[in-house]
Write an enzyme that holds these catalytic residues in place. Structure first.
Site, mmCIF file in Angstrom:
data_model
loop_
_atom_site.group_PDB
_atom_site.id
_atom_site.type_symbol
_atom_site.label_atom_id
_atom_site.label_comp_id
_atom_site.label_asym_id
_atom_site.label_seq_id
_atom_site.Cartn_x
_atom_site.Cartn_y
_atom_site.Cartn_z
ATOM 1 N N CYS A 2 13.344 30.285 23.480
ATOM 2 C CA CYS A 2 12.706 31.481 23.636
ATOM 3 C C CYS A 2 11.301 31.283 24.231
ATOM 4 O O CYS A 2 10.485 30.165 24.072
ATOM 5 C CB CYS A 2 12.863 32.290 22.406
ATOM 6 S SG CYS A 2 14.330 32.399 21.664
ATOM 7 N N ARG A 27 12.190 27.686 30.739
ATOM 8 C CA ARG A 27 12.425 27.354 29.314
ATOM 9 C C ARG A 27 14.089 27.774 28.930
ATOM 10 O O ARG A 27 14.616 26.928 27.997
ATOM 11 C CB ARG A 27 11.964 27.937 28.055
ATOM 12 C CG ARG A 27 10.396 27.781 28.257
ATOM 13 C CD ARG A 27 9.381 28.538 27.481
ATOM 14 N NE ARG A 27 9.668 28.102 26.129
ATOM 15 C CZ ARG A 27 8.958 27.340 25.234
ATOM 16 N NH1 ARG A 27 7.959 26.526 25.683
ATOM 17 N NH2 ARG A 27 9.192 27.079 23.829
ATOM 18 N N TRP A 76 16.632 33.023 23.763
ATOM 19 C CA TRP A 76 17.762 32.108 23.860
ATOM 20 C C TRP A 76 18.608 32.200 22.646
ATOM 21 O O TRP A 76 18.028 31.840 21.611
ATOM 22 C CB TRP A 76 17.163 30.627 23.990
ATOM 23 C CG TRP A 76 18.246 29.516 24.393
ATOM 24 C CD1 TRP A 76 18.789 29.306 25.686
ATOM 25 C CD2 TRP A 76 18.862 28.684 23.128
ATOM 26 N NE1 TRP A 76 19.556 28.270 25.587
ATOM 27 C CE2 TRP A 76 19.750 27.774 24.062
ATOM 28 C CE3 TRP A 76 18.711 28.610 22.057
ATOM 29 C CZ2 TRP A 76 20.283 26.857 23.392
ATOM 30 C CZ3 TRP A 76 19.457 27.557 21.443
ATOM 31 C CH2 TRP A 76 20.354 26.820 22.220
ATOM 32 N N ASN A 102 9.793 33.220 18.000
ATOM 33 C CA ASN A 102 10.549 31.824 18.330
ATOM 34 C C ASN A 102 11.067 31.155 17.172
ATOM 35 O O ASN A 102 10.323 31.096 16.266
ATOM 36 C CB ASN A 102 9.673 30.991 19.189
ATOM 37 C CG ASN A 102 9.428 31.505 20.552
ATOM 38 O OD1 ASN A 102 10.203 32.633 20.900
ATOM 39 N ND2 ASN A 102 8.903 30.803 21.550
ATOM 40 N N GLY A 103 12.126 30.397 17.330
ATOM 41 C CA GLY A 103 12.582 29.630 16.044
ATOM 42 C C GLY A 103 13.503 30.292 15.225
ATOM 43 O O GLY A 103 14.220 31.035 15.747
ATOM 44 N N GLU A 489 21.662 8.222 31.645
ATOM 45 C CA GLU A 489 20.693 9.099 32.059
ATOM 46 C C GLU A 489 21.318 9.800 33.327
ATOM 47 O O GLU A 489 21.324 10.902 33.501
ATOM 48 C CB GLU A 489 19.327 8.376 32.288
ATOM 49 C CG GLU A 489 18.343 9.173 32.852
ATOM 50 C CD GLU A 489 18.139 10.713 32.441
ATOM 51 O OE1 GLU A 489 18.612 10.725 31.156
ATOM 52 O OE2 GLU A 489 17.441 11.776 32.915
ATOM 53 N N LYS A 493 22.328 13.621 33.558
ATOM 54 C CA LYS A 493 21.714 14.383 34.807
ATOM 55 C C LYS A 493 23.173 15.269 35.349
ATOM 56 O O LYS A 493 22.840 16.361 35.486
ATOM 57 C CB LYS A 493 21.048 13.644 35.775
ATOM 58 C CG LYS A 493 19.724 12.977 35.479
ATOM 59 C CD LYS A 493 18.537 14.173 35.492
ATOM 60 C CE LYS A 493 18.408 14.782 34.020
ATOM 61 N NZ LYS A 493 17.514 14.074 33.269
ATOM 62 N N GLU A 496 24.782 17.838 32.916
ATOM 63 C CA GLU A 496 23.993 19.139 32.534
ATOM 64 C C GLU A 496 23.558 20.223 33.545
ATOM 65 O O GLU A 496 23.715 21.183 33.450
ATOM 66 C CB GLU A 496 22.737 18.788 31.769
ATOM 67 C CG GLU A 496 21.559 18.051 32.882
ATOM 68 C CD GLU A 496 20.119 17.607 31.987
ATOM 69 O OE1 GLU A 496 19.844 18.243 31.095
ATOM 70 O OE2 GLU A 496 19.752 16.602 32.533
ATOM 71 N N HIS A 512 37.203 -2.682 26.994
ATOM 72 C CA HIS A 512 37.612 -2.176 25.582
ATOM 73 C C HIS A 512 37.800 -0.804 25.473
ATOM 74 O O HIS A 512 37.851 -0.220 24.361
ATOM 75 C CB HIS A 512 36.315 -2.624 24.681
ATOM 76 C CG HIS A 512 35.780 -3.987 24.783
ATOM 77 N ND1 HIS A 512 36.417 -4.995 24.128
ATOM 78 C CD2 HIS A 512 34.896 -4.634 25.553
ATOM 79 C CE1 HIS A 512 36.418 -6.119 24.220
ATOM 80 N NE2 HIS A 512 34.972 -6.025 25.081
ATOM 81 N N LYS A 611 14.298 24.249 27.894
ATOM 82 C CA LYS A 611 13.488 23.222 28.388
ATOM 83 C C LYS A 611 12.905 22.386 27.190
ATOM 84 O O LYS A 611 12.681 21.336 26.955
ATOM 85 C CB LYS A 611 12.668 23.550 29.422
ATOM 86 C CG LYS A 611 11.500 22.504 29.822
ATOM 87 C CD LYS A 611 12.184 21.414 30.946
ATOM 88 C CE LYS A 611 11.389 20.480 31.255
ATOM 89 N NZ LYS A 611 11.899 19.400 31.705
HETATM 90 C C1 F6R Z 1 17.866 16.374 29.923
HETATM 91 C C2 F6R Z 1 16.717 16.810 29.267
HETATM 92 C C3 F6R Z 1 16.689 16.873 27.949
HETATM 93 C C4 F6R Z 1 15.226 16.315 27.160
HETATM 94 C C5 F6R Z 1 15.450 16.485 25.457
HETATM 95 C C6 F6R Z 1 14.193 15.881 24.832
HETATM 96 O O1 F6R Z 1 17.291 16.309 31.438
HETATM 97 O O2 F6R Z 1 15.500 17.007 29.549
HETATM 98 O O3 F6R Z 1 17.637 15.680 27.404
HETATM 99 O O4 F6R Z 1 15.081 15.098 27.341
HETATM 100 O O5 F6R Z 1 15.758 17.713 25.228
HETATM 101 O O6 F6R Z 1 13.071 16.865 25.219
HETATM 102 P P1 F6R Z 1 11.797 16.289 25.014
HETATM 103 O O7 F6R Z 1 11.435 15.009 25.963
HETATM 104 O O8 F6R Z 1 10.741 17.591 25.338
HETATM 105 O O9 F6R Z 1 11.386 15.885 23.503
#
Ligand code: F6R
Length: 616
Positions: A2, A27, A76, A102-103, A489, A493, A496, A512, A611
């Protein structure tokens, strides 16, 4: 997650709120709304809609509103589906108090039951409305004396992690804002003031800000900001800070997506880090690290890297490097496991928290757990002034600039670069790195921006590869050592932003289990640059070929044996193994990006993702 924006001043509040919400779109959200005090009509103008901001904007276009104060929100969903009724702002039953939040209010069900017994009627399924109704009742019972007093009376009854902003009909120049674990920042203007969950929403108007601390309750008018600490039960002074980001950094600048723009910024990010952290003489320096912390660094026995998602993958690379170069045993854990794992910690342990946003709820809780157990804490953070940056014993900023795309790219590269410099710094401090080796490491680090730019130039070739494979639904990624985290990673990517299933594996684990998946339809992305385990990777790749798997290889320039073996081959410039994850991830970011675009996905705001993950 949010987003919150609030405004009080001389401008027309509606466009200010809308622009603020647009800055917060990244976000992640599923509905949006605003409420303003309409001076002409003498009441609230409330409008909210499910879906994107464009829907809300179109609706607002039909109204003429004379407002100079208001609050807005992008939601959100947590409690209750995305819908107009559940969208914020929420107004209490008396119709006098509006709230955005928020929260999570964790005890919302118990509070709701009590309010329902008092005949309060609820119109949504949200925890937020419970907050609005509770504060509204305190306000009405106090005969509308002050919104501040009503919030002060209600807050002790609410449990959880949240931030909110209130507006009342009776005193419409004033906003009341409260922060508890979720971020809130006040933007200071001339004859106007702002409040937002995220500094990017304030950038079009001001760079002078006050970061609220936990349990701060702020009273914001167009001329004045006063802050009462519920912790100390006194009015407090919080020093304003200047934000060094600018609006254009938070815009697409001609790129179709923020993610692509941010990928292209990676050489500049590396150059910035280099300039900020490495002196002309070749020494590493960290401006924010005190002498006291440096001596603690000399004495620690163990390091933990704690973080989530992409930042966790950076931690995995950092941890391999920490053991190799600083010779300190190092463990890496995701924050959500660390915080509930009752970790055994003492003053001889260093817990490194890695986070782009500096607000991730699990990482924040992990930090607090580590501090409570007496460990030294060091935060590696991108967002200046964020909660984790402020609460850790020491902070190293990653200087990546604002990252808007939900999928982290440049912030990851910046985390890797900062972690490696920290490792070399610690290794030197503890005399584990020979001065000659240190010099070579710095020399090769300095070449990274140029190497990174070269990899980016191959963008067109990644496109051709994505064209061939974009409709596939399953991808495997394998790597070893420093590039096992790259496999994780790369897979993250892809999944997601393209919603394809992707799995990262340590290549040595293929036999394995995962090798059972290999057939002529299974693409395997093999990350095999120059390394100690290069020959082992080649054997793994042979095993995949022997079973007709599709090999997409990332290797070092000049590795013709690998090139011949692969269906697709992308090279990175030759560098030491420790630096390779900074380069090998770039083709994988491209692959994910192109596959997502070809599948018509919303690259910058993938479904269900946010985000900044400020709830558990
Ligand atoms: C993936 C991504 C998330 C963040 C994770 C941690 O592309 O961005 O996996 O890395 O939510 O977020 P931060 O770094 O803000 O603690």
């Amino acid at each position: 997650m949010c987003g919150i924006i609030g405004y009080t001043g001389y401008r027309n509040a509606v466009p200010v709120l809308i622009q603020g919400l647009e800055q917060l779109e990244y976000r992640g959200y599923d509905s949006a709304g605003i409420v303003c005090y309409d001076h002409r009509k003498g009441g609230f103008f409330l409008i909210k809609e499910k879906g994107k901001l464009a829907v809300l904007k179109e609706k607002i276009g039909n109204f003429s509103v004379d407002a100079h104060v208001g609050i807005g929100h992008t939601r959100w969903a947590t409690h209750g589906e995305p819908s107009r009724a559940n969208a914020h702002p929420h107004i209490d039953a008396s119709g006098r108090v509006a709230l955005v939040h928020n929260g999570i209010i964790e005890n919302y069900a118990a509070l709701k039951a009590v309010l329902q017994k008092k005949k309060v009627r609820f119109v949504s399924q949200t925890d937020t409305e419970v907050g609005a109704q509770l504060i509204g009742r305190c306000y009405v019972k106090g005969k509308g004396k002050s919104l501040f007093e009503a919030a002060k009376a209600a807050i002790p009854q609410m449990r959880g992690y949240f931030a909110f902003v209130l507006l009342s009909k009776d005193n419409p120049d004033t906003l009341v804002a409260y922060k508890h674990s979720n971020p809130l920042v006040i933007g200071l203007g001339q004859g106007e003031n702002f409040v937002a969950s995220d500094v990017t929403a304030l950038l079009p108007y001001t760079r002078q800000v006050i970061y609220l601390e936990d349990d701060d309750l702020a009273v914001i008018t167009r001329k004045d900001v006063r802050i009462f600490s519920l912790k100390s039960q006194t009015w407090v002074k919080r020093e304003p800070a200047t934000v060094h980001w600018n609006v254009s950094q938070a815009q697409k600048q001609g790129f179709p997506h923020f993610m692509l723009k941010e990928m292209h910024e990676q050489p500049v990010v590396l150059r910035n880090i280099l300039e900020k952290r490495i002196s002309k003489k070749g020494d590493i320096f960290f401006d924010t690290m005190t002498g006291g912390f440096r001596s603690r660094l000399r004495q620690i026995d163990r390091v933990y890297m704690v973080s989530c998602g992409t930042a966790h993958h950076a931690g995995l690379v950092g941890s391999v490097a920490m053991e190799k170069y600083a010779r300190i045993p190092c463990r890496t854990q995701v924050s959500s496991e660390f915080r509930y794992g009752d970790p055994i910690l003492s003053a001889k342990d260093l817990v490194i928290l890695i986070t782009q946003s500096g607000e991730t709820a699990d990482t924040l809780a992990a930090l607090r757990e580590a501090k409570a157990k007496g460990a030294a804490t060091l935060a590696i953070v991108n967002v200046v002034g964020s909660t984790i940056a402020r609460e850790a014993d020491a902070v190293l900023y990653t200087h990546a600039g604002p990252e808007i795309g939900v999928a982290s790219t440049k912030a990851y590269i910046a985390q890797l670069a900062t972690l490696l410099l920290l490792v070399f710094y610690t290794g030197k401090l503890r005399r584990k790195i020979h001065p000659r080796e240190f010099k070579t490491l710095i020399r090769d680090f300095r070449r990274l921006p140029e190497h990174c730019a070269k990899v980016l130039q191959e963008g067109k070739r990644f496109e051709a590869c994505a064209q061939k494979h974009f409709s596939r639904r399953h991808f495997l990624y394998i790597g070893r050592g420093y590039n096992y985290p790259t496999a994780l990673e790369g897979a993250l990517k892809l999944k997601e932003i393209s919603y394809a299933h992707a799995h990262g594996y340590a290549a040595g684990e293929m036999k394995h289990g995962p090798i059972a998946l290999i057939d002529h339809e299974q693409p395997v992305i093999c990350i095999a640059p120059d390394s100690l385990t290069y020959e082992k990777m080649i054997s793994n790749i042979q095993e995949i070929r022997a079973r007709d798997g599709i090999v997409i290889a990332i290797g070092s320039r000049g590795h013709h044996d690998l090139e011949k073996m692969a269906d697709e081959f992308f090279s990175i410039p030759r560098t030491q193994e420790v630096f390779s994850p900074i380069l090998t991830i770039i083709p994988l970011q491209f692959l994910a990006y192109k596959v997502a675009v070809l599948n018509g996905r919303d690259v910058d705001q993938p479904r269900n993702l946010a985000k900044s993950v400020t709830v558990e």
